[in-house]
Design a protein around this motif. Structure first.
Motif, mmCIF file in Angstrom:
data_model
loop_
_atom_site.group_PDB
_atom_site.id
_atom_site.type_symbol
_atom_site.label_atom_id
_atom_site.label_comp_id
_atom_site.label_asym_id
_atom_site.label_seq_id
_atom_site.Cartn_x
_atom_site.Cartn_y
_atom_site.Cartn_z
ATOM 1 N N ARG A 95 -25.148 14.910 31.843
ATOM 2 C CA ARG A 95 -25.098 16.410 31.878
ATOM 3 C C ARG A 95 -23.686 16.612 32.164
ATOM 4 N N ALA A 96 -22.923 15.960 33.068
ATOM 5 C CA ALA A 96 -21.675 16.310 33.498
ATOM 6 C C ALA A 96 -20.871 15.003 33.432
ATOM 7 N N GLY A 97 -19.641 15.210 33.056
ATOM 8 C CA GLY A 97 -18.481 14.185 33.175
ATOM 9 C C GLY A 97 -18.213 13.632 34.368
ATOM 10 N N GLY A 98 -18.289 14.602 35.534
ATOM 11 C CA GLY A 98 -17.567 14.172 36.637
ATOM 12 C C GLY A 98 -18.240 15.087 37.854
ATOM 13 N N VAL A 99 -17.805 14.777 39.001
ATOM 14 C CA VAL A 99 -18.312 15.623 40.095
ATOM 15 C C VAL A 99 -17.244 15.800 41.274
ATOM 16 N N THR A 105 -17.863 13.065 53.711
ATOM 17 C CA THR A 105 -17.296 11.750 52.559
ATOM 18 C C THR A 105 -17.975 10.525 52.594
ATOM 19 N N GLY A 106 -18.779 10.428 53.614
ATOM 20 C CA GLY A 106 -19.939 9.098 53.532
ATOM 21 C C GLY A 106 -20.825 9.331 52.902
ATOM 22 N N ALA A 107 -21.136 10.736 52.813
ATOM 23 C CA ALA A 107 -22.399 11.007 51.937
ATOM 24 C C ALA A 107 -22.020 11.055 50.477
ATOM 25 N N ALA A 108 -20.942 11.406 50.156
ATOM 26 C CA ALA A 108 -20.652 11.416 48.926
ATOM 27 C C ALA A 108 -20.314 10.041 48.222
ATOM 28 N N THR A 109 -19.796 9.181 49.364
ATOM 29 C CA THR A 109 -19.753 7.702 48.688
ATOM 30 C C THR A 109 -21.027 6.949 48.553
ATOM 31 N N ALA A 110 -21.926 7.345 49.646
ATOM 32 C CA ALA A 110 -23.293 6.663 49.556
ATOM 33 C C ALA A 110 -23.889 7.316 48.249
ATOM 34 N N ALA A 111 -23.898 8.756 47.905
ATOM 35 C CA ALA A 111 -24.610 9.125 46.897
ATOM 36 C C ALA A 111 -24.062 8.646 45.641
ATOM 37 N N ALA A 112 -22.712 8.274 45.563
ATOM 38 C CA ALA A 112 -22.326 8.045 44.244
ATOM 39 C C ALA A 112 -22.795 6.472 43.929
ATOM 40 N N LEU A 113 -22.739 5.654 45.136
ATOM 41 C CA LEU A 113 -23.130 4.326 44.916
ATOM 42 C C LEU A 113 -24.600 4.045 44.650
ATOM 43 N N PHE A 114 -25.487 5.202 45.313
ATOM 44 C CA PHE A 114 -26.749 5.316 45.017
ATOM 45 C C PHE A 114 -27.212 5.687 43.730
ATOM 46 N N GLN A 286 -10.192 10.093 44.839
ATOM 47 C CA GLN A 286 -11.081 9.838 43.797
ATOM 48 C C GLN A 286 -11.768 8.542 44.417
ATOM 49 N N LEU A 287 -12.965 8.561 44.399
ATOM 50 C CA LEU A 287 -13.813 7.271 44.575
ATOM 51 C C LEU A 287 -13.828 6.314 43.314
ATOM 52 N N LEU A 288 -13.085 5.480 43.372
ATOM 53 C CA LEU A 288 -12.946 4.563 42.335
ATOM 54 C C LEU A 288 -13.757 3.341 42.501
ATOM 55 N N GLY A 289 -14.304 2.818 41.330
ATOM 56 C CA GLY A 289 -15.124 1.653 41.180
ATOM 57 C C GLY A 289 -16.743 1.912 40.948
ATOM 58 N N GLY A 292 -18.771 6.626 37.235
ATOM 59 C CA GLY A 292 -18.712 8.058 37.051
ATOM 60 C C GLY A 292 -17.361 8.476 37.806
ATOM 61 N N VAL A 293 -17.109 9.689 37.105
ATOM 62 C CA VAL A 293 -15.761 10.316 38.070
ATOM 63 C C VAL A 293 -16.133 11.258 39.164
ATOM 64 N N CYS A 294 -15.625 10.843 40.335
ATOM 65 C CA CYS A 294 -16.059 11.328 41.634
ATOM 66 C C CYS A 294 -14.792 11.628 42.359
ATOM 67 N N VAL A 295 -14.640 13.037 42.622
ATOM 68 C CA VAL A 295 -13.292 13.533 43.405
ATOM 69 C C VAL A 295 -14.038 13.970 44.609
#
Length: 335
Positions: A95-99, A105-114, A286-289, A292-295
């Motif tokens: 529904r979205a191209g990126g976030v 920061t830890g929560a954003a990283t964990a959520a991206a991996l999850f 950006q969280l790479l890897g 999805g695009v995560c800034v």
């Protein structure tokens, strides 16, 4: 139309600065925005800016992962209706191209991996930070995501950083360097010596050798590779130096009448210099890897920083950063 999901409840200045930045971005970049969080609070902020007719959608989320959360990964698993998790799921579902997230920061990283999962062939994600140099920006990879990296993971940082450079700056053949204590191939500890040897063999990368910290800002490379511990120290030291120099300059320019007169004459030059060094102009890292695009924006981001973070997310989506990383990593893995 490119659509970017924004965690409206994350950061020290949420939701007012986040919403304000999203409004500016929607007007300036002609993109769709999904503001995720407390519906009534977000709507109230949108009304302040007369923005209800813009392509901005409110996506409700009932919970928030706080900035001072001691165990962000646990909080993400526990708070499945938090704004950061809902925002990541918008990207995961297409529904979205990126976030964009300015919260924990830890929560954003964990959520991206999850929610988004890792790209196949990437062992651990890294944070790709855009940093200023004498002539043009460069990518620092890793800015702090993985503090205990292996040599192969540092090679992956180089691949991801090169893909980001291509996507954001249209660099044809990014120069990749290894941040080290000397230029010679034998410099550094065992990890960096091994990494140097591996990078020399990676045909997908334009590896230009070691680079010292004082040379990175002299346009020595387009991508500066390091582990997250070294990268975060480098990043925070650079931020501290900029603050110190600007503070000292301000003191000297206001010491006496002659200095104040000179400062007035050079006002436009000082403004341009501040703009070149200001983190808010770079938007976020950006969280790479992940798929999805995560800034990830600075926790204290104001509206201009959020606006620029959304711009970075838009450029990364349209530049196909994730697909570039997947392609480069796949080719590297085959060899």
């Amino acid at each position: 139309m490119t659509t970017i999901a924004v965690d409206a409840m994350g950061g020290d200045n949420a939701p007012h600065e986040i919403v304000h930045g999203a409004v500016i971005a929607a007007k300036e970049y002609k993109i769709g925005i999904q503001l995720v969080g407390n519906e009534s609070l977000i709507k109230r902020e949108l009304e302040k800016h007369s923005a209800l007719d813009l392509p901005i959608e409110i996506v409700p989320a009932q919970d928030v992962v706080d900035m001072d959360e001691k165990q962000p990964a646990s909080a993400v698993r526990r708070k499945t209706d938090s704004s950061i998790v809902v925002a990541m799921n918008l990207v995961a579902s297409g529904r979205a191209g990126g976030v964009v997230a300015a919260g924990n920061t830890g929560a954003a990283t964990a959520a991206a991996l999850f929610c988004l999962k890792r790209i196949e062939g990437i062992e651990r994600p890294c944070i790709g930070c855009v940093m200023p140099s004498k002539t043009r920006p460069f990518i620092l990879a890793d800015g702090g995501a993985n503090v205990d990296a292996t040599a192969e993971q540092l090679v992956q940082n180089g691949l991801m950083g090169a893909a980001l450079s291509k996507a954001l700056f249209k660099t044809d053949n990014p120069r990749v360097a290894l941040l080290n204590i000397g230029e010679e191939p034998g410099k550094g500890n065992s990890l960096y010596k091994e990494t140097f040897q591996l990078l020399e063999k990676v045909k997908e990368l334009n590896f230009v050798g070691n680079v010292q910290g004082r040379e990175v800002t002299e346009d020595a490379c387009d991508v500066c590779v390091c582990d997250g511990f070294v990268g975060n120290v480098f990043l925070k030291t650079a931020e501290g130096m900029v603050k110190m120099v600007t503070s000292m300059l301000r003191e000297e320019l206001t010491k006496d009448s002659l200095s104040k007169m000179g400062a007035l004459l050079a006002k436009d030059s000082f403004y341009r210099l501040k703009k070149r060094l200001d983190y808010s102009e770079f938007g976020g890292a950006q969280l790479l890897g992940v798929k999805g695009v995560c800034v990830i924006a600075h926790g204290s981001s104001k509206s201009i920083a959020i606006k620029n973070a959304i711009r970075v997310a838009k450029e990364a989506v349209e530049g196909k950063t994730v697909q570039l990383i997947e392609s480069m990593v796949k080719t590297h893995a085959i060899k």
